[in-house]
Design an enzyme around this catalytic site. Structure first.
Site, PDB file in Angstrom:
ATOM      1  N   GLU A  72     -10.962  -2.462   3.312  1.00  0.00           N
ATOM      2  CA  GLU A  72     -11.113  -1.995   4.697  1.00  0.00           C
ATOM      3  C   GLU A  72     -10.138  -0.875   5.057  1.00  0.00           C
ATOM      4  OE1 GLU A  72     -11.084  -5.173   3.811  1.00  0.00           O
ATOM      5  OE2 GLU A  72     -12.768  -6.225   4.742  1.00  0.00           O
ATOM      6  N   PHE A 134     -12.101 -20.117  11.871  1.00  0.00           N
ATOM      7  CA  PHE A 134     -12.108 -19.481  10.555  1.00  0.00           C
ATOM      8  C   PHE A 134     -12.150 -17.953  10.717  1.00  0.00           C
ATOM      9  CE2 PHE A 134     -14.721 -17.891   6.908  1.00  0.00           C
ATOM     10  CZ  PHE A 134     -13.711 -18.011   5.966  1.00  0.00           C
ATOM     11  N   GLN A 135     -11.253 -17.286  10.048  1.00  0.00           N
ATOM     12  CA  GLN A 135     -11.138 -15.818  10.076  1.00  0.00           C
ATOM     13  C   GLN A 135     -10.941 -15.275  11.488  1.00  0.00           C
ATOM     14  OE1 GLN A 135     -14.335 -14.221   7.555  1.00  0.00           O
ATOM     15  NE2 GLN A 135     -12.888 -14.343   5.857  1.00  0.00           N
ATOM     16  N   LYS A 184     -19.110 -12.680  17.451  1.00  0.00           N
ATOM     17  CA  LYS A 184     -20.383 -12.830  16.743  1.00  0.00           C
ATOM     18  C   LYS A 184     -21.534 -13.183  17.698  1.00  0.00           C
ATOM     19  CE  LYS A 184     -22.365 -14.819  12.634  1.00  0.00           C
ATOM     20  NZ  LYS A 184     -22.074 -15.530  11.394  1.00  0.00           N
ATOM     21  N   MET A 503       9.588  11.145  -4.027  1.00  0.00           N
ATOM     22  CA  MET A 503      10.292  11.433  -2.780  1.00  0.00           C
ATOM     23  C   MET A 503      11.438  10.438  -2.571  1.00  0.00           C
ATOM     24  SD  MET A 503      10.582  13.530  -0.437  1.00  0.00           S
ATOM     25  CE  MET A 503       9.262  14.553   0.164  1.00  0.00           C
TER      26      MET A 503
END
Ligand SMILES: Cc1cc2nc3c(=O)[nH]c(=O)nc-3n(C[C@H](O)[C@H](O)[C@H](O)COP(=O)(O)OP(=O)(O)OC[C@H]3O[C@@H](n4cnc5c(N)ncnc54)[C@H](O)[C@@H]3O)c2cc1C
Ligand SMILES: Cc1ncc(C[n+]2csc(CCOP(=O)(O)OP(=O)(O)O)c2C)c(N)n1
Ligand SMILES: [Mg+2]
Length: 594
Positions: A72, A134-135, A184, A503
């Site tokens: 993602e 959940f999630q 949802k 760097m």
């Protein structure tokens, strides 16, 4: 991933009684219609339980191409790269919980560089919010400090207007990312759809475009009577599509001009009036002019700490500052300015140019000629010189310079990751056009290079897209090589492989007496084989004389993604350099200064 019976029945109950009229749509369908109405062409995303209705709605349409990334973070970076190159709003779609948390780095990256984006995140069904479902994660809370605005849509009836607001907020005023959190059940519920709203009004959000005429007039007086004028332009000129106005202004006045890292390309690097980038790794002449000018016109630039260096040192010289910025909170944030002008850079510069045309006053030619003499003196130090003719080891600067020489007449886009290679790309690739240099400046996010490149390649299929990266950064989103294959986005990866987090190593050499704590990149993968494993072409380049032929060969492979593993000098440092706490003219010019 399955839709639970409870979810279905509660959503069905919520939508009952509405009848089955033809204009009734599921929330997910309204969302897709909103994206279509906003003329969205691409959405980068990754599915999961909370967004499956949205994915189902995508399945039933064919105007928007969804790109399935491999992480993602890359979805947001790719959409962000697309936005930077095109000026359109970039759109990403992620699921709830881990989908959203994976996207956080991408959102923060876009926020720091003021990039217009809409990120749609799935959420657990509204009745489950707050129940450690959940999630579930608190998307609004997590993203609040890194977005221009965020919304949690609690009712499908609000979806169309929320999307309208999200796009409006993202692209107007100072652009930025907007998160829309969609539970949802909201995506499942059916609502009457009356079409996408044509207008949006928000009482508390009215960004100013037009600058104050009186302030612009004051700025004009200062500018035309200046003895040592300087124009400092930044990312805002690109974001506001005001490149042409900036060029006209500089040409009319004949004043020296510099760009920040984010502004490169706003003024053509090949013009003599351009002094190069300023700041920590800017040119001597750009920084000296910043320190010694008597009138500074700052346009769409935010006086970043990497540009100003030590503020006390910067304040030692007196200069009058005019600051044009669309965001009032940017003005006098780090440096107190004399003439603030809040407004859109395009509008303000257009007005300023018109006033100069009407004015009888002309720049002081004698003073200007003296000022240019001083600048040429600094320029003659040739602060960008390096060991160009080394035949033993590949100098990273030479790779970038060669790439520039080969591509300067073509419409090439250059993305970079973060580190030394990013600075060499900024210093040695001379950007003449806007939106061709795509990098993360404010957050400095390693890993953006490949996703940026693949986002741009979709938008600009006929242009060449190069990603200048390091062996450290490139491993942070290397899985996207797989996405490049699936969607046929052939990019060219120019990896300046110094076997170090270069760097970091440079700072450890200079600031930590050479104690190289965990900056050596041991056990690197075989990048050639890795590229091949992903279905691409890999090339290993170890000798200076092979640099140009390799780049030529890679360019010929138009339809292939090519990973070029250049083994560069591991000890090379980025110069000039302003050390932490130093003034912008207290520069290290090369290793002899260490
Ligand atoms: C390793 C590393 C080294 C770096 N070294 C340097 C360096 O040497 N030199 C350097 O310059 N940077 C350097 N940076 C980048 C630095 O951190 C900042 O990101 C950069 O200086 C900010 O550029 P900017 O001032 O142009 O602002 P941006 O972040 O581009 O902000 C744009 C400004 O314009 C305004 N704006 C936006 N749209 C409009 C509009 N339409 N009209 C008017 N105003 C508008 C915004 O409100 C904002 O104030 C480095 C970054 C990294 C990662
Ligand atoms: C995500 C992230 N983690 C850590 C850093 C700190 N950091 C800045 S540059 C750099 C080294 C980058 O190494 P590499 O990609 O090999 O580039 P090089 O400097 O060697 O050119 C690190 C670790 C960062 N900018 N971003
Ligand atoms: Mg490296």
């Amino acid at each position: 991933m399955e839709i639970s019976k409870a979810e279905l029945s509660s959503a069905a109950a919520a939508s009952s009684g509405m009848g089955a009229q033809s204009e009734e749509l599921m929330g997910a369908e309204v969302l897709v219609k909103a994206l279509q109405a906003e003329d969205v062409k691409f959405v980068w995303g990754y599915p999961g339980g909370a967004v499956l209705y949205i994915y189902d709605a995508f399945y039933k349409q064919d105007t928007i191409q969804h790109v399935l990334v491999r992480h993602e973070q890359a979805a947001v970076h790719a959409a962000d790269g697309y936005a930077r190159a095109t000026g359109d709003v970039g759109v990403a779609l992620v699921t709830s919980g881990p989908g959203l948390t994976n996207a956080v780095t991408g959102i923060a990256t876009a926020y720091m560089d003021s990039i217009p984006m809409v990120i749609i995140a799935g959420q657990v069904p509204t009745p489950a919010i707050g129940l450690d479902a959940f999630q579930e994660c608190d998307t609004v809370g997590i993203t609040r400090p890194i977005v221009k605005h965020n919304f949690l849509v609690k009712d499908a009836k609000d979806l169309a207007m929320t999307m309208k607001k999200a796009f409006h907020i993202a692209r107007t005023g100072r652009p930025g990312p907007v998160v829309v959190d969609v539970p949802k059940d909201v995506s499942f519920k059916k609502v009457a759809y009356h079409g996408y709203p044509e207008k949006v009004e928000m009482r508390s959000y009215n960004p100013v475009r037009k600058g104050h005429g009186g302030q612009i007039r004051k700025a004009l007086q200062l500018l035309l009577t200046a003895k040592r004028p300087y124009i400092y332009s930044g990312g805002g000129v690109l974001l506001g599509n005001a490149t042409q106005e900036l060029r006209t202004l500089v040409d009319m006045l004949g004043y020296p001009v510099t760009n920040t890292l984010m502004g490169l390309g706003a003024y053509p690097a090949s013009d003599r009036k351009f002094l190069g980038m300023l700041g920590m790794h800017g040119t001597l002449e750009a920084n000296q002019a910043m320190q010694n000018c008597d009138v500074l016109l700052a346009v769409g630039a935010r006086f970043d700490d990497r540009v100003i260096g030590n503020p006390k040192h910067f304040a030692q010289n007196e200069r009058k500052i005019i600051h044009v910025d669309i965001d009032p909170s940017s003005i006098s944030k780090r440096v107190k300015v004399d003439i603030p002008i809040v407004g859109d850079v395009k509008d303000v510069l257009t007005e300023l140019i018109a006033m100069i045309r009407e004015s009888d006053t002309r720049p002081d030619a004698e003073a200007l000629s003296g000022w240019w003499k001083a600048i040429e003196g600094w320029r003659s130090r040739d602060c960008m010189k390096y060991d160009r003719d080394n035949t033993e080891v590949i100098k990273p600067q030479r790779v970038v310079e060669t790439l520039w020489n080969l591509t300067k007449d073509s419409d090439a886009y250059i993305t970079s990751d973060v580190g030394q290679h990013q600075m060499w790309a900024a210093q040695y690739y001379r950007f003449d056009e806007p939106r061709r240099w795509i990098n993360s400046g404010g957050l400095g996010t390693m890993g953006v290079g490949i996703p940026y490149a693949m986002g741009i390649k979709l938008a600009k299929p006929d242009s060449e897209v190069f990603c200048i990266t390091g062996e450290g950064s490139v491993q942070m989103c290397i899985q996207e090589l797989s996405t490049c294959l699936q969607y046929n986005t052939p990019i060219k990866i120019v990896s300046l492989n110094n076997r170090y987090l270069g760097m970091v190593r440079q700072w450890q050499e200079i600031e930590y007496s050479g104690r190289y704590s965990h900056s050596y990149m041991d056990a690197l993968p075989n990048f050639v084989k890795l590229a091949e494993a992903y279905g691409h072409v890999g090339m290993l380049i170890e000798r200076p004389q092979d640099v140009e032929p390799a780049l030529r060969e890679a360019r010929k492979l138009k339809d292939r993604t090519v990973f070029m593993d250049f083994r560069t000098d591991p000890t090379e440092n980025v110069f000039p350099m302003v050390q932490a706490g130093k003034g912008i003219t207290e520069m290290l010019m090369g290793s002899e200064d260490l």
